[in-house]
Scaffold this motif. Structure first.
Motif, PDB file in Angstrom:
ATOM      1  N   ALA A 132       0.492   6.052   4.768  1.00  0.00           N
ATOM      2  CA  ALA A 132      -0.207   7.026   5.604  1.00  0.00           C
ATOM      3  C   ALA A 132      -1.271   7.776   4.809  1.00  0.00           C
ATOM      4  O   ALA A 132      -2.381   8.021   5.306  1.00  0.00           O
ATOM      5  CB  ALA A 132       0.804   8.019   6.196  1.00  0.00           C
ATOM      6  N   LEU A 133      -0.958   8.124   3.561  1.00  0.00           N
ATOM      7  CA  LEU A 133      -1.945   8.812   2.724  1.00  0.00           C
ATOM      8  C   LEU A 133      -3.095   7.883   2.343  1.00  0.00           C
ATOM      9  O   LEU A 133      -4.253   8.313   2.263  1.00  0.00           O
ATOM     10  CB  LEU A 133      -1.266   9.352   1.463  1.00  0.00           C
ATOM     11  CG  LEU A 133      -0.282  10.504   1.661  1.00  0.00           C
ATOM     12  CD1 LEU A 133       0.403  10.850   0.343  1.00  0.00           C
ATOM     13  CD2 LEU A 133      -0.984  11.730   2.230  1.00  0.00           C
ATOM     14  N   ALA A 134      -2.786   6.610   2.104  1.00  0.00           N
ATOM     15  CA  ALA A 134      -3.831   5.655   1.734  1.00  0.00           C
ATOM     16  C   ALA A 134      -4.684   5.241   2.929  1.00  0.00           C
ATOM     17  O   ALA A 134      -5.809   4.767   2.751  1.00  0.00           O
ATOM     18  CB  ALA A 134      -3.198   4.419   1.095  1.00  0.00           C
ATOM     19  N   LEU A 135      -4.166   5.401   4.142  1.00  0.00           N
ATOM     20  CA  LEU A 135      -4.903   4.998   5.335  1.00  0.00           C
ATOM     21  C   LEU A 135      -6.060   5.951   5.646  1.00  0.00           C
ATOM     22  O   LEU A 135      -7.099   5.521   6.161  1.00  0.00           O
ATOM     23  CB  LEU A 135      -3.941   4.937   6.530  1.00  0.00           C
ATOM     24  CG  LEU A 135      -4.533   4.609   7.903  1.00  0.00           C
ATOM     25  CD1 LEU A 135      -5.234   3.253   7.879  1.00  0.00           C
ATOM     26  CD2 LEU A 135      -3.436   4.635   8.973  1.00  0.00           C
ATOM     27  N   LEU A 136      -5.889   7.232   5.338  1.00  0.00           N
ATOM     28  CA  LEU A 136      -6.912   8.207   5.701  1.00  0.00           C
ATOM     29  C   LEU A 136      -8.316   7.838   5.201  1.00  0.00           C
ATOM     30  O   LEU A 136      -9.281   7.896   5.964  1.00  0.00           O
ATOM     31  CB  LEU A 136      -6.520   9.593   5.186  1.00  0.00           C
ATOM     32  CG  LEU A 136      -5.429  10.323   5.977  1.00  0.00           C
ATOM     33  CD1 LEU A 136      -5.033  11.601   5.259  1.00  0.00           C
ATOM     34  CD2 LEU A 136      -5.914  10.636   7.376  1.00  0.00           C
ATOM     35  N   PRO A 137      -8.490   7.456   3.912  1.00  0.00           N
ATOM     36  CA  PRO A 137      -9.851   7.143   3.460  1.00  0.00           C
ATOM     37  C   PRO A 137     -10.455   5.914   4.126  1.00  0.00           C
ATOM     38  O   PRO A 137     -11.678   5.761   4.144  1.00  0.00           O
ATOM     39  CB  PRO A 137      -9.674   6.905   1.946  1.00  0.00           C
ATOM     40  CG  PRO A 137      -8.386   7.559   1.588  1.00  0.00           C
ATOM     41  CD  PRO A 137      -7.525   7.424   2.802  1.00  0.00           C
ATOM     42  N   ALA A 138      -9.608   5.025   4.658  1.00  0.00           N
ATOM     43  CA  ALA A 138     -10.136   3.832   5.323  1.00  0.00           C
ATOM     44  C   ALA A 138     -10.786   4.168   6.657  1.00  0.00           C
ATOM     45  O   ALA A 138     -11.606   3.396   7.160  1.00  0.00           O
ATOM     46  CB  ALA A 138      -9.006   2.822   5.536  1.00  0.00           C
ATOM     47  N   LEU A 139     -10.436   5.315   7.243  1.00  0.00           N
ATOM     48  CA  LEU A 139     -10.962   5.693   8.555  1.00  0.00           C
ATOM     49  C   LEU A 139     -11.795   6.956   8.534  1.00  0.00           C
ATOM     50  O   LEU A 139     -12.423   7.291   9.538  1.00  0.00           O
ATOM     51  CB  LEU A 139      -9.789   5.905   9.539  1.00  0.00           C
ATOM     52  CG  LEU A 139      -8.964   4.666   9.888  1.00  0.00           C
ATOM     53  CD1 LEU A 139      -7.708   5.065  10.626  1.00  0.00           C
ATOM     54  CD2 LEU A 139      -9.782   3.710  10.743  1.00  0.00           C
ATOM     55  N   THR A 140     -11.788   7.654   7.397  1.00  0.00           N
ATOM     56  CA  THR A 140     -12.388   8.982   7.346  1.00  0.00           C
ATOM     57  C   THR A 140     -13.561   9.003   6.380  1.00  0.00           C
ATOM     58  O   THR A 140     -13.405   8.616   5.219  1.00  0.00           O
ATOM     59  CB  THR A 140     -11.344  10.023   6.888  1.00  0.00           C
ATOM     60  OG1 THR A 140     -10.166   9.891   7.687  1.00  0.00           O
ATOM     61  CG2 THR A 140     -11.886  11.430   7.021  1.00  0.00           C
ATOM     62  N   PRO A 141     -14.735   9.465   6.809  1.00  0.00           N
ATOM     63  CA  PRO A 141     -15.848   9.643   5.867  1.00  0.00           C
ATOM     64  C   PRO A 141     -15.452  10.627   4.766  1.00  0.00           C
ATOM     65  O   PRO A 141     -14.682  11.559   5.013  1.00  0.00           O
ATOM     66  CB  PRO A 141     -16.970  10.218   6.750  1.00  0.00           C
ATOM     67  CG  PRO A 141     -16.599   9.842   8.146  1.00  0.00           C
ATOM     68  CD  PRO A 141     -15.105   9.824   8.187  1.00  0.00           C
TER      69      PRO A 141
END
Length: 410
Positions: A132-141
């Motif tokens: 979940a923590l690693a997913l954020l940068p994949a979707l967030t500028p």
């Protein structure tokens, strides 16, 4: 201009992108599930047996698999991509909750059977949290990472703040089966929201970014990177020191403090509610105004936590203790948003799952040591306990401020 591009062009709308909204909704609901289920599990085990070692045994059944599998789960996240691991772990959670619901509804379950299913949930958590923590940068500028992290952590703090009362109230009014069914339904909604992100998050990413060493070598590569990078090493050390020196003293020492100075054990709930309120405020402040000088912010956050812990040594009223614990909660949540967002921005994508697993490990794995430290120091009095542990955290803040690399971090 596409709808997604238009959303991203409005800086005042950090969640204008529908994918970000689904991400925050999914992770927020998952955080609520965690808060509700922990209370449900504790109350249900207490109904099955007398208070004491049995309750600790079941809670340990959740915690041990989670801690033991976090680092291998980080390797899995980097190989498969975070979105797929998040979704798989989310649906595993739903399946375990449904299985537990069937067990509670149709049988007279034993404590070991409940502990087994609780352990499976701990395994799912081990995969879910770093993914979940690693997913954020994949979707967030990058410019929105702090705000999105703040919203997610704010949802977690809200769950921690209201979850115990809500879960206990629903259990009292509707029973264990209905309450667990509601928790499973919320978990399913979270899994549905997160399932829509797999294709979006996977665009432009090849699993593992071409890195295919064996599991042991991949784990070693992640650990080696974390040790060599002073920013990563320093932030992980700060998180570990805070959890070792604060969690046990505040919970164990706080209970003793409530009995000795604050009028009884009932006051402990009021004091700890201050921590939840402070955590919610700290997360939202960190997201609303991301700091320009992160190094000094990290040092200040660690210092605030240390000062608050030491301050418990001199409080004599519920109001003062609540104010001090609120400061600790505010500093902890603010620091959490800054640290996680900084690492998400700086760590290479193919190593992010492993580094995030270390962040989660530093957050949860040292709790038993913290309880032991609190138990060792308590015979010398709560004043000694809080001053010693607060002093350790303040020393950690000094080390952060003394490091040129951390101090200059922006």
């Amino acid at each position: 201009m596409t709808r997604g591009t238009a959303a991203r062009s409005r800086p005042r709308e950090p969640l204008g992108d529908p994918h970000l909204r689904r991400l925050v909704v999914g992770q927020g609901l998952a955080a609520v599930v965690d808060a509700l289920f922990l209370v449900w599990l504790t109350l249900y085990v207490l109904r099955l047996s007398e208070p004491g070692l049995t309750t600790g045994f079941v809670l340990l059944a959740v915690a041990l698999p989670r801690a033991a599998l976090l680092l291998p789960a980080g390797v899995l996240v980097d190989r498969l991509d975070p979105a797929r691991v998040v979704v798989g772990a989310s649906w595993l959670r739903v399946a375990v909750l449904l299985a537990l619901g069937a067990l509670v509804t149709f049988t007279s379950p034993s404590v070991p059977a409940v502990a087994l299913l609780a352990g499976l949930l701990g395994m799912a958590d081990a995969a879910y949290f770093p993914a979940a923590l690693a997913l954020l940068p994949a979707l967030t500028p990058p410019e929105k990472l702090s705000r999105v992290n703040a919203v997610v952590q704010g949802a977690e703090s809200t769950g921690d703040l209201v979850g115990p009362a809500v879960a206990a109230g629903v259990v009292a009014a509707a029973g264990f089966v209905v309450t667990l069914g509601g928790i499973a339904a919320i978990a399913a909604l979270a899994a549905i929201a997160l399932s829509t992100l797999v294709r979006v998050a996977g665009r432009g990413r090849s699993a593992g970014d071409g890195e295919r060493p064996g599991s042991a070598r991949a784990l070693g590569a992640g650990l080696g990177y974390a040790w060599r990078e002073p920013v990563v090493r320093g932030m992980l050390a700060a998180i570990a020191v805070i959890n070792i020196a604060v969690v046990g003293p505040v919970l164990v020492g706080g209970a003793v403090l409530a009995e000795q100075r604050l009028g009884g054990a009932g006051s402990l709930g009021v004091v700890l509610s201050g921590f939840g309120a402070g955590s919610l405020a700290g997360a939202l402040i960190a997201g609303w105004r991301p700091p320009a000088r992160r190094g000094w912010t990290v040092a200040g956050g660690v210092a605030a936590i240390g000062a608050g812990t030491a301050g418990l040594a001199v409080v004599t009223t519920v109001a003062a203790a609540t104010a001090v614990v609120t400061l600790v909660g505010l500093g902890s949540a603010f620091l959490g948003v800054v640290v996680v967002a900084t690492l998400q921005e700086r760590v290479p994508q193919h190593l992010l799952g492993r580094v995030m697993s270390l962040v989660v490990l530093a957050t949860v794995a040292f709790d038993p040591f913290s309880y032991v430290i609190a138990g060792v120091l308590l015979p010398y009095g709560t004043t000694t306990l809080f001053l010693a542990c607060g002093g350790v955290v303040l020393a950690g803040a000094g080390l952060v401020a003394a490091s040129p690399v951390l101090r200059s971090l922006r």
